[in-house]
Design an enzyme around this catalytic site. Sequence first.
Site, mmCIF file in Angstrom:
data_model
loop_
_atom_site.group_PDB
_atom_site.id
_atom_site.type_symbol
_atom_site.label_atom_id
_atom_site.label_comp_id
_atom_site.label_asym_id
_atom_site.label_seq_id
_atom_site.Cartn_x
_atom_site.Cartn_y
_atom_site.Cartn_z
ATOM 1 N N TYR A 15 8.291 1.553 3.935
ATOM 2 C CA TYR A 15 8.465 1.519 5.384
ATOM 3 C C TYR A 15 8.566 0.037 5.704
ATOM 4 O O TYR A 15 8.426 -0.801 4.815
ATOM 5 C CB TYR A 15 7.230 2.131 6.040
ATOM 6 C CG TYR A 15 6.005 1.483 5.465
ATOM 7 C CD1 TYR A 15 5.400 0.411 6.112
ATOM 8 C CD2 TYR A 15 5.529 1.828 4.188
ATOM 9 C CE1 TYR A 15 4.334 -0.256 5.549
ATOM 10 C CE2 TYR A 15 4.471 1.149 3.617
ATOM 11 C CZ TYR A 15 3.870 0.122 4.307
ATOM 12 O OH TYR A 15 2.829 -0.570 3.755
ATOM 13 N N SER A 246 -1.133 -4.101 2.017
ATOM 14 C CA SER A 246 -0.254 -3.041 1.545
ATOM 15 C C SER A 246 -0.692 -1.709 2.136
ATOM 16 O O SER A 246 -1.852 -1.528 2.515
ATOM 17 C CB SER A 246 -0.309 -2.956 0.026
ATOM 18 O OG SER A 246 -1.570 -2.440 -0.375
ATOM 19 N N LYS A 247 0.273 -0.816 2.211
ATOM 20 C CA LYS A 247 -0.039 0.483 2.788
ATOM 21 C C LYS A 247 -1.063 1.237 1.946
ATOM 22 O O LYS A 247 -1.935 1.917 2.456
ATOM 23 C CB LYS A 247 1.243 1.298 2.887
ATOM 24 C CG LYS A 247 1.066 2.578 3.699
ATOM 25 C CD LYS A 247 2.396 3.253 3.892
ATOM 26 C CE LYS A 247 2.271 4.415 4.874
ATOM 27 N NZ LYS A 247 3.572 5.000 5.188
ATOM 28 N N ARG A 248 -0.918 1.072 0.645
ATOM 29 C CA ARG A 248 -1.817 1.755 -0.261
ATOM 30 C C ARG A 248 -3.280 1.404 0.010
ATOM 31 O O ARG A 248 -4.146 2.266 0.058
ATOM 32 C CB ARG A 248 -1.463 1.369 -1.696
ATOM 33 C CG ARG A 248 -1.814 2.420 -2.727
ATOM 34 C CD ARG A 248 -1.318 1.982 -4.084
ATOM 35 N NE ARG A 248 -2.426 1.558 -4.917
ATOM 36 C CZ ARG A 248 -3.334 2.393 -5.434
ATOM 37 N NH1 ARG A 248 -3.262 3.666 -5.196
ATOM 38 N NH2 ARG A 248 -4.307 1.931 -6.188
ATOM 39 N N GLY A 251 -3.512 1.395 4.577
ATOM 40 C CA GLY A 251 -3.082 2.505 5.411
ATOM 41 C C GLY A 251 -2.031 2.117 6.426
ATOM 42 O O GLY A 251 -1.362 1.094 6.291
#
Length: 492
Positions: A15, A246-248, A251
Site C-alpha cells: 500500500y 512497516s505495516k507488519r 499496522g
Amino acid sequence: MEEVRVRFPPSPTGYLHIGSARTALYNWLFARKHGGKLVLRIEDTDTERSTEVSEKAIIDGLEWLGIDWDEGPYRQSDHLDEHKGSSGRLVADGKAYLCFCTKEELDERRKAAEAKGEMFRYDGTCRSVSIEEREKRLMAGDPFVVRFKVPDGGGSVVFDDVVLGRIEVSHEEIEDFVIVRSNGLPLYILSNAVDDHRDRITHVIRGQDHVTNTPKQVLLYEALGWPLPRFAHMSLTLDPKKAKISKRRHGEVVAVEWYREHGFLPWGFANFIALLGWSGGDDREVYLSREELVQVFTLEGLTRANAVFNYRKGDPKFITDPKAIHINGEHIKNMPLGELVPHARAALEKAGMWDDAWAGAKAGWFEKTVDLLRQRYNLLTDFATLGRPYFSDHFEMEDKAVKKNLRKDAALEQYLPMLADELAAIEPFDLEGTEASVRGLAERLGVKAGLLINAARAAVTGQTVGPGLFDILVILGREKCVVRLRNAVGFI
RNA sequence: GUCCCCAUCGUCCAGCGGUUAGGACGCCGGCCUUUCAAGCCGGUAACACGGGUUCGAUUCCCGUUGGGGACGCCA
C-alpha cells in the site's frame, strides 16, 4: 537551464505508506518548485510480489494526497528489452561478464562466510572464463547471470549527494554485482538506472536506504557513457524504537489510507509528512496551501538525521503522532471555510448523518455550524462524533455532563422547563435575545448565570464542552432547544 | 562482522564561531469563569562523551559511544 525531471518509482507490493508518501511528496514539491516534471513509474519487475491491487492502492493514495504527476504511470516491465540491451552492451564492451556460478553454491559460500562472522563478497571467479569455455557452456545450456565488472585497482566511486555531501566508496568495497538473473530478467539496480536515463531524470530524490547502491549505479552510468543525475538521499522515518516503520510491525497507522479513514485532510496530512525530515529554515510549520509549501521548498532543507514517527501504540488519546493531529487541527481551524465544508459533508455522509437540505435550503446554516464547530476540532471525524448533537437528534447524554451540570442542583428540574418556556416566547431568537433571557431568568431565580448556562449546554448537547451556549442555542434553533431542555428533566 | 550515513528538549525542527541555545507538539500550571478536548499567558525539558583548532566552540577537525541503513539471481 535544463528542465528539472524527477520521478517516483514505487514497487506495487503493498500500500502507500508514510515513507513512500514522503518521498513522493518531496519529489512533487521539487518538480513544482522548479516548473519541472514528475514521472510516475511502476517498478513491477518483481513479478513474485507485484500486484494490481497494490498498484491501485498506491495511485489512490497519491491522488488523495493531491500529488499529481506529469508523465506515466510508466511501467518498468514495458522496457525489459531496453534493460537487456544495456546489459548486452556492457558484456560486449567487456564491462560485464557471464557468471556460471550457481545460486546454490553461492548461497553455501555465503553461509560459510557468515558463520565465520564475515561478509561474503563475490570473488570474481567467472571473470576468467575464456571465450571458448563460455561458448561451450552456453551450448550446453548452463544457466548464468550477468555480473558487472567492477574496476580493479585502488580507485573509488565518488558522487556528491545533495543532502549528504561527498560520498566516496572504494572499488574494493563493491562486489561484481548481478545485473541480469539466470532467467534472463534484469535486476533493479540496472533497470532503475536505465529507466532514469531514458526518462531523462535530472534529480534522484529517494530514501537513504538507497545510498549503498548508488555507487553501483554510478558505475553503471559511467560504463554506459551516460551523464549522472543529481542524487539527494533523504532521511528515513523510524518508529519510537528507531526501527523502520512497516505495516507488519505497526499496522494500519503507517498506511496513508488509514489517515483518509480517520479524518485527516489530504493536505493537512501532507503538511505533517513534509515536516518529518524537512524544514523551511525557520520556525514555520503550518502551510495551509500547497502553493505556500512549494514556494519555500528546497532540497537543502532536508534533514540528514532520520526522523522518528512518534506513534505510541495503544494510546487512547493520540491515535497517531500527536503532531499530525495538531497540524490537521490547524488546517481545519484556519483553512478557507468553503474548502472545509465539502470535507465536513463527506464525514457526515460516511456516518450516515447527512441531510440533503444542508446542501440546499439550509446550506447557510450548515456552513455556519461547521464554522462554529471547527474551532475546537482536529479531525474531520469530529464533525460526526463530537458534532453529533448539532446534526442529529439522536445523541448521547454524556455521563459527565449529566452528573456535573444537570444534577448539580436539584432545582434545575424546575429551572430548565422555565427556561424552555422563556425561549419559546422570546422574539427574536438570536444571540442577544437568548442571552438576555437566560441571564434574566438566573437573576430572577437568584442563581448564578453559570448554573443555567452549563445546565443548558448539557441539556441541549449532552456535552460539557463546546461553543459558547448562546451560539449553540441559535445554531440549534428554538424548537430543538425547547424540546431538549424539557427532555433533560428526565436525567436530573 | 564489513562499508556508508547520522547525532540539539520525550518527539519534530531552527541554529550554520560569540545567543539568557529559539519554535512547535506533548506534559504541567495560571487566566478566562459561559464550559473546554477552545483561546491567551507562563513553566518543564536538549547541545552524547573525550581530545584538538581558536581569544572563544552546539557550531570546524579527529576519536569514542550510541543510533540507523546496506550487504539478495527483492525493489
